[in-house]
Design an enzyme around this catalytic site. Sequence first.
Site, PDB file in Angstrom:
ATOM      1  N   ASN A  39       8.828   6.677   5.341  1.00 53.23           N
ATOM      2  CA  ASN A  39       8.664   5.676   6.386  1.00 53.23           C
ATOM      3  C   ASN A  39       9.320   4.379   5.907  1.00 53.23           C
ATOM      4  O   ASN A  39       9.161   3.986   4.759  1.00 53.23           O
ATOM      5  CB  ASN A  39       7.176   5.460   6.677  1.00 53.23           C
ATOM      6  CG  ASN A  39       6.949   4.647   7.925  1.00 53.23           C
ATOM      7  OD1 ASN A  39       7.330   3.489   8.011  1.00 53.23           O
ATOM      8  ND2 ASN A  39       6.319   5.266   8.917  1.00 53.23           N
ATOM      9  N   ASP A  40      10.034   3.708   6.783  1.00 49.45           N
ATOM     10  CA  ASP A  40      10.783   2.502   6.426  1.00 49.45           C
ATOM     11  C   ASP A  40      10.004   1.208   6.641  1.00 49.45           C
ATOM     12  O   ASP A  40      10.581   0.121   6.582  1.00 49.45           O
ATOM     13  CB  ASP A  40      12.077   2.442   7.256  1.00 49.45           C
ATOM     14  CG  ASP A  40      13.023   3.593   6.952  1.00 49.45           C
ATOM     15  OD1 ASP A  40      13.015   4.104   5.813  1.00 49.45           O
ATOM     16  OD2 ASP A  40      13.775   3.976   7.865  1.00 49.45           O
TER      17      ASP A  40
END
Length: 159
Positions: A39-40
Amino acid sequence: MAKKGLEPIIHQDTEILIMGSLPGEESLRQQKYYANKGNDFWKLTGDAIGEELDNKEYPEKLRILKEHKIGLWDVFRQAERKGSGDSEIRYEVINDFSLLEVIAPNIRKILFNGKTRAGKYEYLLQEKGYDTAVLPSSSGANRQNRIEREKIWKQQLQR
């Protein structure tokens, strides 16, 4: 089996609240928001506020968010879901947003991380008088418009 969300990371001085849908498997296992390395979220948020967050330890990430008056919470208190995908969420129970007036009276903006699930409940907080916006999802599966996504996160997290 119902999965329960994490406690909110909100303080009296929180001005911007970022709301996801429900933590994924890795986040629930570790009891940390956005714990999945795919996840960024931490990269996008760090770039937007001018801080390197991605490689910091979780308590340090939370300290920096607090310093920038940013809080974290989720739309759903609990739901049933296979895996971590938002499209798999079923039988969701929404958090009690009336708590925000008491625990974070200085919130001026609420941002929803993704339109698929979290953003669909934007209207509930607009009805309470909050300024809101829906961010492009920080999910690693949403990297096709990376530059535009980074630009929107930066614009919305400006104080």
